[in-house]
Design a protein around this motif. Structure first.
Motif, short mmCIF file in Angstrom:
data_model
loop_
_atom_site.label_atom_id
_atom_site.label_comp_id
_atom_site.label_asym_id
_atom_site.label_seq_id
_atom_site.Cartn_x
_atom_site.Cartn_y
_atom_site.Cartn_z
N LYS A 46 0.34 -3.29 5.30
CA LYS A 46 -0.97 -2.90 4.76
C LYS A 46 -2.07 -3.01 5.80
N ASP A 47 -1.84 -3.79 6.88
CA ASP A 47 -2.83 -3.94 7.93
C ASP A 47 -2.61 -2.95 9.08
N GLY A 72 0.79 -1.22 0.00
CA GLY A 72 0.00 0.00 0.00
C GLY A 72 0.82 1.27 0.00
N ILE A 73 2.15 1.13 -0.02
CA ILE A 73 3.05 2.29 -0.04
C ILE A 73 3.91 2.19 -1.28
N LEU A 74 3.89 3.22 -2.13
CA LEU A 74 4.74 3.18 -3.31
C LEU A 74 6.20 2.98 -2.91
N ASN A 122 -6.66 4.13 10.43
CA ASN A 122 -7.82 4.96 10.06
C ASN A 122 -8.48 4.52 8.76
N GLU A 123 -7.95 3.45 8.19
CA GLU A 123 -8.54 2.81 7.00
C GLU A 123 -8.75 3.78 5.85
N ASP A 124 -7.77 4.67 5.65
CA ASP A 124 -7.88 5.60 4.52
C ASP A 124 -7.05 5.14 3.33
N GLY A 125 -6.48 3.94 3.43
CA GLY A 125 -5.68 3.40 2.34
C GLY A 125 -4.24 3.83 2.37
N ASP A 126 -3.83 4.56 3.40
CA ASP A 126 -2.46 5.07 3.49
C ASP A 126 -1.87 4.74 4.86
N PRO A 127 -1.03 3.71 4.96
CA PRO A 127 -0.45 3.33 6.25
C PRO A 127 0.56 4.34 6.80
N THR A 128 0.95 5.32 5.98
CA THR A 128 2.02 6.22 6.42
C THR A 128 1.53 7.31 7.37
N ASN A 129 0.21 7.50 7.49
CA ASN A 129 -0.29 8.60 8.33
C ASN A 129 -0.96 8.12 9.60
N ASP A 130 -0.65 6.90 10.04
CA ASP A 130 -1.23 6.34 11.25
C ASP A 130 -0.17 6.24 12.34
N ASP A 131 -0.40 6.90 13.47
CA ASP A 131 0.55 6.91 14.59
C ASP A 131 -0.24 6.73 15.89
N THR A 132 -0.55 5.49 16.22
CA THR A 132 -1.45 5.17 17.32
C THR A 132 -0.96 5.69 18.66
N ASP A 133 0.33 5.57 18.94
CA ASP A 133 0.84 5.99 20.25
C ASP A 133 1.38 7.42 20.26
N GLY A 134 1.23 8.13 19.13
CA GLY A 134 1.59 9.53 19.10
C GLY A 134 3.05 9.84 19.35
#
Length: 277
Positions: free
Chosen positions: A249-250, A209-211, A254-266
């Motif tokens: 990919k999992d 899911g990441i180029l 936030n299920e927006d199709g982009d794994p690069t912008n998810d940072d659960t623990d901040g």
């Protein structure tokens, strides 16, 4: 001497693909000095040869023809590899009209490869796809200066490309095979490639899911040296970049199709690169 005359057509099959170097051949080899020598050799070649527009061949200057070095279409690209600076020369006959590939993308191309003594060592007249991560560095970087062409589909569903990128690469040995001799290519040999770039494909080699080009974490333009989990598999080929047992990919929280912008623990590290999130 005319390059188009095949004085030794030796097709060895996809020689542009990069090869693993034998450490025994690199002992005491001065790559920096060879880079300077190669540049001098290429400059001499460019000053003593010209492109014949009538037949498309490269000929030796014999009668005051304007040499390649004076051709306004000739450019030089500075490439740093292993802390050594190389000069890659390219002549842009046609830029192309669609998009340029990155060093991590795939290209549809035709080509002919030659030594400076005019011996043709490889050629491909029908189109073929190449990943620019799996070929010599001269290709990986040189092709980024061109664009693909427009695909034209005929009534019988056959197709061809028009306005494709077209040019000639003049590659120092350090961006080709270095001091490792190939079947028909001597060690430390600068090379020439005439080519046409017909199409470009944005590559996601590991389908995460990441180029692939966006997996250049350190931003140095080389996707092959980024390995977040130190498992010897570069991120662009690793479907689990942080080695936490969860596929990249999992890790798209936030299920927006982009794994690069998810940072659960901040913590400023995206989940797919953070084994502790």
């Amino acid at each position: 001497m005319k390059i188009k005359n095949l004085i030794g057509l030796l097709i060895i099959g996809l020689v542009i693909f990069s090869c693993k170097k034998d450490d025994n051949n690199t002992v005491d080899f001065d790559a920096a000095a060879q880079a300077i020598e190669d540049d001098n050799t290429l400059i001499e070649y460019l000053q003593s040869h010209y492109l014949n527009e009538e037949d498309g061949g490269i000929w030796t200057v014999t009668n005051d023809e304007s040499p390649l070095m004076n051709d306004s279409r000739l450019n030089v690209q500075n490439v740093v590899k292993d802390d050594i600076s190389y000069k890659l020369y390219y002549l842009k006959q046609n830029e192309g009209v669609t998009v340029s590939p990155t060093v991590a993308d795939s290209v549809l191309a035709t080509y002919t490869g030659m030594r400076l003594d005019s011996v043709v060592f490889d050629t491909r007249a029908s189109v073929i796809w190449f990943s620019l991560t799996g070929v010599i560095d001269g290709w990986s970087y040189g092709f980024t200066n061109f664009k693909g062409g427009n695909k034209v589909i005929a009534e019988d569903e056959s197709f061809y490309y028009e306005n494709s990128g077209k040019g000639i690469l003049f590659i120092p040995s350090g961006l080709a095979y270095g001091n490792i001799a190939q079947t028909t290519i001597p060690a430390n040999a600068p090379l020439i490639f005439e080519f046409e770039l017909h199409a470009v494909n944005d590559a996601d080699h590991d389908n995460d899911g990441i180029l692939s080009i966006n997996e250049d974490i350190d931003g140095d333009g080389n996707v092959k040296n980024d390995d977040t989990d130190s498992d010897t598999i570069p991120n662009y080929l690793d479907s689990d970049d942080d080695g936490d047992g969860i596929l990249t990919k999992d890790e798209d929280a936030n299920e927006d199709g982009d794994p690069t912008n998810d940072d659960t623990d901040g913590d400023g590290i995206p989940d797919y690169l953070d084994a502790d999130n």
